[in-house]
Design a protein around this motif. Structure first.
Motif, short mmCIF file in Angstrom:
data_model
loop_
_atom_site.label_atom_id
_atom_site.label_comp_id
_atom_site.label_asym_id
_atom_site.label_seq_id
_atom_site.Cartn_x
_atom_site.Cartn_y
_atom_site.Cartn_z
N PHE A 54 -9.25 -6.32 -1.44
CA PHE A 54 -8.36 -6.20 -0.15
C PHE A 54 -6.71 -6.04 -0.64
O PHE A 54 -5.88 -5.14 -0.33
N TYR A 55 -6.44 -6.97 -1.79
CA TYR A 55 -5.03 -6.89 -2.25
C TYR A 55 -4.64 -5.46 -2.93
O TYR A 55 -3.74 -5.08 -2.95
N ILE A 56 -5.84 -4.93 -3.58
CA ILE A 56 -5.42 -3.68 -4.12
C ILE A 56 -5.17 -2.58 -3.07
O ILE A 56 -4.45 -1.87 -3.22
N LEU A 57 -6.02 -2.79 -1.92
CA LEU A 57 -5.86 -1.79 -0.87
C LEU A 57 -4.56 -2.05 -0.32
O LEU A 57 -3.80 -1.10 -0.08
N VAL A 58 -4.09 -3.25 -0.16
CA VAL A 58 -2.77 -3.58 0.28
C VAL A 58 -1.72 -3.05 -0.66
O VAL A 58 -0.55 -2.23 -0.13
N ALA A 59 -2.02 -2.99 -1.97
CA ALA A 59 -0.91 -2.24 -3.07
C ALA A 59 -0.97 -0.89 -2.84
O ALA A 59 0.02 -0.08 -2.98
N VAL A 60 -2.12 -0.35 -2.62
CA VAL A 60 -1.98 1.08 -2.41
C VAL A 60 -1.46 1.80 -1.26
O VAL A 60 -0.70 2.73 -1.15
N LEU A 61 -1.65 0.88 0.03
CA LEU A 61 -1.30 1.36 1.23
C LEU A 61 0.38 1.10 1.04
O LEU A 61 1.27 2.08 1.63
N PHE A 62 0.69 0.10 0.26
CA PHE A 62 2.30 0.20 -0.05
C PHE A 62 2.58 1.16 -0.75
O PHE A 62 3.71 1.78 -0.45
N GLY A 63 2.20 1.48 -1.53
CA GLY A 63 2.50 2.76 -2.45
C GLY A 63 2.70 3.98 -1.63
O GLY A 63 3.28 4.82 -1.95
N GLY A 64 1.63 4.19 -0.70
CA GLY A 64 1.63 5.00 0.32
C GLY A 64 3.08 5.38 0.94
O GLY A 64 3.49 6.22 1.29
N TRP A 65 3.29 4.17 1.48
CA TRP A 65 4.53 4.06 2.53
C TRP A 65 5.91 4.26 1.39
O TRP A 65 6.51 5.00 2.06
N VAL A 66 5.76 4.03 0.43
CA VAL A 66 6.84 4.38 -0.60
C VAL A 66 6.97 5.77 -0.66
O VAL A 66 8.11 6.25 -0.80
N TRP A 67 5.59 6.50 -1.02
CA TRP A 67 5.63 8.05 -0.89
C TRP A 67 6.19 8.63 0.15
O TRP A 67 7.07 9.52 0.05
N TYR A 68 5.86 8.01 1.47
CA TYR A 68 6.39 8.67 2.48
C TYR A 68 7.89 8.37 2.74
O TYR A 68 8.72 9.24 3.33
N SER A 69 8.26 7.16 2.50
CA SER A 69 9.76 6.66 2.79
C SER A 69 10.58 7.34 1.49
O SER A 69 11.74 7.42 1.83
N ARG A 70 10.23 7.22 0.20
CA ARG A 70 11.10 7.45 -0.62
C ARG A 70 10.74 8.57 -1.74
O ARG A 70 11.50 8.95 -2.80
N GLY A 71 9.57 9.29 -1.49
CA GLY A 71 9.27 10.52 -2.07
C GLY A 71 8.13 9.96 -2.97
O GLY A 71 7.96 9.01 -3.35
N ALA A 72 7.66 11.24 -3.63
CA ALA A 72 6.57 11.26 -4.49
C ALA A 72 7.04 10.58 -5.84
O ALA A 72 6.17 9.81 -6.60
N ASP A 73 8.19 10.71 -6.38
CA ASP A 73 8.50 10.28 -7.70
C ASP A 73 8.72 8.83 -7.66
O ASP A 73 8.01 8.03 -8.58
N ALA A 74 9.29 8.26 -6.80
CA ALA A 74 9.33 6.90 -6.68
C ALA A 74 7.98 6.19 -6.39
O ALA A 74 7.50 5.00 -7.16
N SER A 75 7.08 6.73 -5.71
CA SER A 75 5.76 6.27 -5.43
C SER A 75 4.96 6.33 -6.63
O SER A 75 4.24 5.36 -7.17
N MET A 76 5.11 7.33 -7.53
CA MET A 76 4.31 7.57 -8.83
C MET A 76 4.93 6.30 -9.86
O MET A 76 4.12 5.82 -10.62
#
Length: 328
Positions: free
Chosen positions: A56-78
């Motif tokens: 569950f916590y890993i899923l939350v972290a991944v979803l947050f990473g997806g939001w970072v991708w959406y809001s700040r771009g691919a480089d920031a997400s990676m």
């Protein structure tokens, strides 16, 4: 109203205040869920439940990473995912130390989860302070990153060539100091950290700390020591304070649940430390590459980091499979 909007949209180390507040709100909700729902009453967290909670916590972290991708771009997400992967892998070493601490203070599993969850609150403050200091130094003096890089390379090489000795918690100076300075009850008092009991000489009711409180303090000091490696490692990936902080905290939130899944089999990951050592050397070398030759593609950093950590885990499980089968 205009003042409130100005405060919410104000820039804090390169990120709007509302993003910081939103992330802290998510952390607060997860902690409240942990303490108020999952940790309600005295029950032992089983391996199956801890694995589900970890996922569950890993899923939350991944979803947050997806939001970072959406809001700040691919480089920031990676960069976020690279930092998260490093912190998560370093946490496995932390699990072994936490297990030793709980064993030394004779803390039953039924009370361990409460201590670990409360420990996150202190970790949030301590990591926040360390990241804040690191960000200020990097912003003021960019050559500090080279010191971080040299430190990471040195730490990685040390991990590769220096054999770890047996750790004896009873000889730890902090444990000795706390045991002398504080009034410690000889036995546990359920999930309580502090109790009132008569003074052995005066008979007056005074405050005593329990062994569970000592375990909590020592675990947080151990986490602070681990942060000396992990914080420079993430700054080596990105100097974006928001990404550094969120990657750190997301990995730490899941550590408490992961502990109960891994504590009994942490010996199966004995070769992971060599993979982590190579990751630290790689990340440290990346700083020098970025400084002198230009920025390395974040996708390469993420790919190399994940490949090394996954390789270390798979090789460890393969090499120790006979011991695991023998135990059954």
């Amino acid at each position: 109203m205009d003042t409130l909007i100005a405060l919410i949209t104000a820039d804090i180390v390169g990120t709007p205040a509302w993003l910081w507040l939103s992330f802290l709100a998510v952390v607060f909700i997860l902690l409240a869920f942990d303490l108020g729902v999952l940790n309600k009453g005295e029950k032992e967290l089983g391996i199956a439940e801890s694995l589900r909670l970890s996922l569950f916590y890993i899923l939350v972290a991944v979803l947050f990473g997806g939001w970072v991708w959406y809001s700040r771009g691919a480089d920031a997400s990676m960069q976020y995912f690279t930092g998260y992967a490093i912190e998560k892998a370093l946490s496995i070493d932390n699990v072994f130390v936490i297990s030793l601490i709980f064993s030394y203070f004779a803390i039953p599993r039924i009370y361990q989860y409460r201590a670990l969850v409360w420990g996150i609150i202190a970790v949030l403050v301590l990591r926040g302070l360390m990241i804040g200091v690191g960000a200020a130094l990097v912003q003021e003096y960019d050559w500090v990153l080279l010191l971080f890089g040299a430190f990471l390379i040195g730490t990685g090489i040390k991990m590769l060539i220096v054999k770890e000795g047996e750790q004896d918690i009873s000889k730890n100076p902090l444990v000795r100091l706390l045991s002398r300075v504080l009034r410690v009850t000889p036995q546990l008092h359920g999930q309580r950290f502090i109790v009132r009991q008569p003074h052995p000489v005066t008979g007056k009711m005074v405050l005593w700390v329990t062994p569970l409180f000592l375990a909590l303090v020592v675990i947080n000091i151990a986490d602070l020591i681990f942060a000396v490696d992990s914080v420079p490692a993430i700054f080596a990936i990105t100097t974006d304070t928001y990404i550094v902080f969120t990657a750190n905290i997301m990995a730490i939130l899941g550590l408490r649940a992961l502990y109960f899944a891994l504590a009994a089999m942490v010996h199966r990951f004995e070769y992971l430390k060599y993979a982590l050592a190579l990751v630290l050397v790689f990340i440290g070398g990346k700083i020098f590459w970025n400084y002198y030759y230009g920025k390395l593609d974040p996708a390469i950093s993420l790919g190399v980091t994940v490949a090394m950590i996954a390789g270390g885990i798979v090789f460890s499980l393969w090499k120790t499979r006979k011991n695991a089968l023998g135990a059954h």
